[in-house]
Write a protein that holds these residues in place. Structure first.
Motif, short mmCIF file in Angstrom:
data_model
loop_
_atom_site.label_atom_id
_atom_site.label_comp_id
_atom_site.label_asym_id
_atom_site.label_seq_id
_atom_site.Cartn_x
_atom_site.Cartn_y
_atom_site.Cartn_z
N UNK A 147 -22.90 36.96 -25.51
CA UNK A 147 -22.16 37.43 -26.11
C UNK A 147 -20.74 37.10 -25.06
N UNK A 148 -19.63 37.72 -26.40
CA UNK A 148 -18.39 37.37 -25.34
C UNK A 148 -18.07 37.71 -24.44
N UNK A 149 -19.03 38.11 -23.46
CA UNK A 149 -18.80 39.11 -22.13
C UNK A 149 -19.30 37.77 -21.07
N UNK A 150 -20.41 37.06 -21.48
CA UNK A 150 -21.40 36.30 -21.07
C UNK A 150 -20.75 34.69 -21.30
N UNK A 152 -17.48 33.76 -20.40
CA UNK A 152 -17.04 33.74 -19.41
C UNK A 152 -17.92 33.81 -17.88
N UNK A 153 -18.79 33.68 -17.87
CA UNK A 153 -19.45 33.03 -17.26
C UNK A 153 -19.83 32.21 -17.31
N UNK A 154 -20.92 31.74 -18.09
CA UNK A 154 -21.55 30.35 -19.21
C UNK A 154 -20.75 29.35 -19.63
N UNK A 175 -10.69 38.99 -20.97
CA UNK A 175 -9.88 39.56 -22.06
C UNK A 175 -11.52 39.03 -23.31
N UNK B 29 -16.59 47.53 -22.38
CA UNK B 29 -15.80 45.14 -21.92
C UNK B 29 -16.54 45.04 -19.68
N UNK B 32 -20.72 45.16 -19.40
CA UNK B 32 -21.28 44.68 -20.30
C UNK B 32 -21.28 42.82 -19.45
N UNK B 36 -25.13 41.28 -17.31
CA UNK B 36 -24.77 39.48 -17.22
C UNK B 36 -24.90 39.53 -15.93
N UNK B 40 -27.41 37.85 -13.97
CA UNK B 40 -28.04 36.26 -13.03
C UNK B 40 -27.83 35.70 -11.74
#
Lengths: 510, 186
Positions: A147-150, A152-154, A175, B29, B32, B36, B40
């Motif tokens: 998803x959108x938030x993930x 930024x981590x991946x 954002x 936001x 979520x 994550x 992790x």
């Protein structure tokens, strides 16, 4: 390119070791497929067929065999319709057989939601004057996977290949990201070929699924700096111009040069159509005719009262000096023009009450007896007759006459220049005594009315035409007429409008 | 004068509405992102669950969590806050037999506490107003579930297999939290 997942632990039976690999097909098909594959590291002993079992960690259930993966000779098994719960942790076991002997066994645990490897996203690169822009398209990523938030981590190590050196960039995503993400690579060496690769950070750092490289030759332009400075200068200039314009407008408005407020009163509001269509009539005003009568008031009052008991009522109205003439009003009753002899007698009778109509005395025979004739004629002239005292308008300036009173008679002086007498046209017997305005002042002395008939001397306005008769003079004249008449000389001058100016040389009576 | 006040009131109402909507959007936001990160970090803790199949246990996850039914945002806030609080409590127990990195566990606890701090004001407001329609058994079922986890660890003397099983449950919990976070919308 396929993604692979290596289980956290692999156990094997025998000397041969298995490498169990969980393979995910490319996401371009947008299908969430789960394919588990395995390979042998030692090929000394190769199984002839394989069987796959699995279970979950959330419940103490026995291992279940995958029906489609019993005694298979291939080295992979499609578990798309078997491992459907992505929130569960699955444990798989692969057993290799050679004929009926079990040669190898391998087990592994998989948590699909977080362990699924991600295919690299699609991207484009554009070379500018001083930088390279990398546009990553996230819509190619299945939101069920990431998803959108993930992101930024991946996401997404962008590798910059310059020759043999590799530089990694990890963009910071803030954002929400819906479709595209743009990353700028600057500080580049001119005239150098740069290649870029984008991929998601894998859960398992042992395996990275990189995208194919995309390369561009970085050739900056010399005028890039000047263009930047020109752009900045233009922006600053535009800002200054805008600021000056706005301040000018504000100043003009403040001093009232522009945008004046017209606060007209309501009466000047002509926007109402009804006012134009149906104009309101002004209210009716009362109109009255006003006749302005100019009266000259003088301190000097001429009083021609024959008697001390003068009747105020019988006083004639103050005469208006009009046309430069002085009106002398005789005290007494105004008899109408249609007065007959009888009425005239009445008048005379009434006049008896008037003190200033004394009875004639002595020798003076009043001409009243024969008077009706001339009186009547005078009456028919259309004017009024008055009997009584002659009263001068006190405001008259031209009257310089003086009065003298003596016993039995009243003497008044008349300014011949200020008196006009209208001559009766049809009256034969009438006698008009005229004064000439041009003549120097002459005094006319009349006898006392007590002794003689009252003499009438009226200077009237245009309407009233009062003939002047001097009965006494008439009367006297018959007596003294010869002498009087002989002493008089007359000449007529028509002044117009019925007035005749006769130059008369009168004898002064004593 | 009245029209001026009216305009200001309308603007204030619009902005306040917008501010309230931004609160839930921001919360979603943040949640979520937190889910994550926690997953992790959990994945970084080493474990061999395939060797602990004999000590598996059904901890009876509430049916409301498993069925993925519809939640009102106020109800979702209460459930999320309860779950974070319970997970925090589980991870503060003895994990010395597992060989896990204390730094990773500490980072995990910090992340959980931060997310609870974000939820606490709204959670208190909802509790005060009693503006939730959730059944009375959902939170008690959750409490019972986490009590079972704690008792399981205690019964197994906090050994590595017990922690492997519990770690697998934590990963499931964060999957549930991701689903509940989707209900924090306007």
């Amino acid at each position: 390119m396929v993604g692979t997942l290596i289980p956290q632990e692999v156990s094997s039976i025998g000397e041969n070791h298995f490498s169990l690999i969980y393979i995910f097909p490319p996401m371009r098909f947008r299908n969430l497929q789960s394919i588990l594959s395995w390979e042998l590291k030692n090929h000394s002993v190769v199984p002839t067929h394989y069987t796959l079992w699995y279970t979950i960690m959330s419940k103490p259930e026995d291992m279940k065999v995958v029906k489609d993966c019993i005694n298979i000779t291939r080295s992979f098994c499609d578990l798309t319709h078997v491992w459907v719960n992505t929130t569960d942790m699955y444990v798989s076991r692969v057993v290799g057989f050679r004929e009926k002997a079990e040669l190898v066994s391998c087990m592994g645990s998989f948590f699909l939601e977080s362990d699924r490897p991600l295919d690299p996203p699609e991207f484009e690169i554009v070379s500018f004057t001083n930088h390279i822009s990398v546009n990553v398209k996230f819509q190619s990523v299945d939101p069920r996977i990431l998803n959108e938030e993930e992101l930024q981590f991946y996401l997404a190590f962008i590798e910059e290949h310059e020759g043999n050196s590799v530089k990694r960039h990890q963009p910071q995503i803030t954002g929400n990201i819906t479709e595209n993400f743009n990353y700028v690579i600057d500080k580049l060496i001119p005239n150098t070929n740069y290649c870029v690769s984008v991929y998601f950070e894998p859960k398992d750092p042992r395996k990275i699924n990189r995208s194919p490289l995309k390369c561009t030759l970085f050739q900056p332009r010399r005028e890039s700096e000047s263009s930047e400075s020109a752009t900045i200068g233009g922006i600053i200039t535009l800002f200054l111009i805008t600021a000056v314009f706005i301040s000018t407008v504000m100043i003009l408005k403040r001093i009232g040069y522009i945008c004046l407020r017209n606060d007209f009163p309501k009466v000047l509001n002509f926007r109402k159509l009804s006012v134009w269509v149906f104009p309101e009539l002004p209210p009716l005003e009362k109109v009255a005719t006003v006749e302005v009568i100019h009266i000259n008031r003088k301190k000097k009052v001429w009083n021609y009262n024959y008697d001390d008991e003068s009747d105020v009522e019988n006083e004639a109205a103050p005469c208006v000096n009009s046309g430069g003439y002085t009106k002398h009003g005789l005290m007494g009753r105004l008899c109408p023009a249609s007065t007959t002899s009888a009425s005239l007698e009445d008048c005379s009778d009434h006049s008896a009450e008037e003190p200033y109509l004394p009875e004639p005395k002595g020798d003076a025979e009043t001409p009243m007896a024969p008077g009706p004739g001339p009186w009547q004629s005078e009456g028919t002239s259309g004017g009024y007759q008055t009997r009584g005292t002659l009263q001068q308008d006190p405001t008259s300036e031209e009257d310089s006459d003086s009065t003298e009173r003596s016993e039995g008679r009243i003497v008044f002086n008349v300014n011949l220049n200020s008196v006009c007498v209208r001559a009766l046209e049809d009256d034969k017997d009438s006698e008009v005594t005229l004064m000439s305005p041009s003549r120097p002042e002459e005094t006319v002395v009349l006898e006392d009315l007590n002794e003689t008939e009252s003499s009438l001397l009226v200077a009237s306005e245009e309407r009233t035409q009062l003939p002047f008769t001097d009965p006494s003079m008439e009367c006297l004249r018959p007596q003294d007429a010869p002498s009087d008449q002989s002493d008089t000389s007359e000449s007529d001058v028509d002044m117009g409008d019925g007035y005749i100016v006769r130059q008369v040389n009168l004898k002064k009576f004593n | 004068m009245t029209y001026r006040c009216l305009l200001q009131m309308v603007l204030l109402l619009c902005f306040s509405t917008r501010a309230l909507s931004m609160n839930y959007s921001l919360l979603r936001f943040q949640q979520r992102r937190s889910d994550t990160v926690c997953q992790k970090l959990l994945r970084q803790l080493p474990s061999t669950p395939q060797h602990c199949l004999e000590v598996r246990m059904d901890f009876q996850v509430p049916e409301e969590m498993r069925q993925a039914q519809q939640f009102r945002k106020e109800d979702a806030v209460l459930v999320i806050y309860e779950m974070l609080q319970q997970i925090f409590g589980i991870l503060t127990r003895d994990f010395s037999s597992t060989g896990w990195s204390e730094t990773i566990v500490e980072d995990l606890l910090v992340e959980l506490q931060g997310q609870m701090d974000h939820l606490e004001p709204i959670q208190k407001e909802i509790m005060q107003k009693k503006n939730f329609t959730m059944g009375d058994m959902t939170v008690p079922h959750l409490k019972k579930y986490y009590i079972n986890l704690g008792q399981y660890l205690k019964s197994k003397d906090y050994n590595s297999c017990a922690w492997a099983v519990v770690r697998a449950e934590m990963l499931r919990n964060f999957s549930f939290l991701k689903s509940l976070t989707e209900y924090l919308r306007d």
